[in-house]
Design a protein around this motif. Structure first.
Motif, PDB file in Angstrom:
ATOM      1  N   ALA A  63      -7.522   9.045  -2.862  1.00  0.00           N
ATOM      2  CA  ALA A  63      -8.269   8.788  -3.954  1.00  0.00           C
ATOM      3  C   ALA A  63      -7.716   9.273  -5.140  1.00  0.00           C
ATOM      4  O   ALA A  63      -6.826  10.391  -4.895  1.00  0.00           O
ATOM      5  CB  ALA A  63      -9.803   9.198  -3.584  1.00  0.00           C
ATOM      6  N   SER A  64      -8.037   8.979  -6.310  1.00  0.00           N
ATOM      7  CA  SER A  64      -7.664   9.535  -7.492  1.00  0.00           C
ATOM      8  C   SER A  64      -8.776   9.553  -8.235  1.00  0.00           C
ATOM      9  O   SER A  64      -9.790   8.965  -8.409  1.00  0.00           O
ATOM     10  CB  SER A  64      -6.506   9.042  -8.410  1.00  0.00           C
ATOM     11  OG  SER A  64      -6.872   7.533  -8.473  1.00  0.00           O
ATOM     12  N   VAL A  65      -8.862  10.556  -9.567  1.00  0.00           N
ATOM     13  CA  VAL A  65      -9.794  10.779 -10.446  1.00  0.00           C
ATOM     14  C   VAL A  65      -9.091  10.809 -11.853  1.00  0.00           C
ATOM     15  O   VAL A  65      -8.296  11.505 -11.799  1.00  0.00           O
ATOM     16  CB  VAL A  65     -10.881  11.860 -10.260  1.00  0.00           C
ATOM     17  CG1 VAL A  65      -9.933  13.422 -10.446  1.00  0.00           C
ATOM     18  CG2 VAL A  65     -11.910  11.938 -11.076  1.00  0.00           C
ATOM     19  N   ALA A  66      -9.748   9.852 -12.577  1.00  0.00           N
ATOM     20  CA  ALA A  66      -9.356   9.825 -14.130  1.00  0.00           C
ATOM     21  C   ALA A  66     -10.185   9.511 -15.132  1.00  0.00           C
ATOM     22  O   ALA A  66     -11.077   8.397 -14.807  1.00  0.00           O
ATOM     23  CB  ALA A  66      -8.069   9.002 -14.361  1.00  0.00           C
ATOM     24  N   ASP A  67     -10.435  10.181 -16.366  1.00  0.00           N
ATOM     25  CA  ASP A  67     -11.588   9.775 -17.249  1.00  0.00           C
ATOM     26  C   ASP A  67     -12.897   9.890 -16.566  1.00  0.00           C
ATOM     27  O   ASP A  67     -13.760   8.821 -16.824  1.00  0.00           O
ATOM     28  CB  ASP A  67     -11.295   8.623 -17.694  1.00  0.00           C
ATOM     29  CG  ASP A  67     -10.047   8.694 -18.724  1.00  0.00           C
ATOM     30  OD1 ASP A  67      -9.675   9.851 -18.973  1.00  0.00           O
ATOM     31  OD2 ASP A  67      -9.019   7.583 -18.457  1.00  0.00           O
ATOM     32  N   GLY A  68     -13.429  10.453 -15.623  1.00  0.00           N
ATOM     33  CA  GLY A  68     -14.703  10.585 -15.072  1.00  0.00           C
ATOM     34  C   GLY A  68     -14.965   9.464 -13.978  1.00  0.00           C
ATOM     35  O   GLY A  68     -16.042   9.201 -13.508  1.00  0.00           O
TER      36      GLY A  68
END
Length: 74
Positions: A63-68
């Motif tokens: 998984a990745s997270v970017a800009d919420g």
């Protein structure tokens, strides 16, 4: 999954016995004294759980997270 206001380091993702659990912790201090005009989300910690199909290779999940936004890959 939308995770507004949650820092990447405050997200915990676990897969145990076919259940994927995502936990997010919010630093509520940064919202102290603010009164929103409009809000779609409440500010606070959260936990979401999902049953993962046995057809999915759990070792290939990432998984990745970017800009919420938390996005699964794999």
């Amino acid at each position: 999954m939308e995770v507004p206001g949650v820092d990447k380091s405050a997200i915990d993702i676990r897969l145990d016995k076919g259940v994927l659990t995502v936990t997010g912790n919010i630093d509520s201090a940064k919202y102290a004294g603010l009164r929103p005009i409009y809000s779609e989300y409440n500010v606070g910690n959260f936990v979401r759980s999902f049953t993962v199909s046995t057809k999915i290779d759990s070792d290939a999940i990432s998984a990745s997270v970017a800009d919420g936004v938390l996005t699964s890959c794999g």
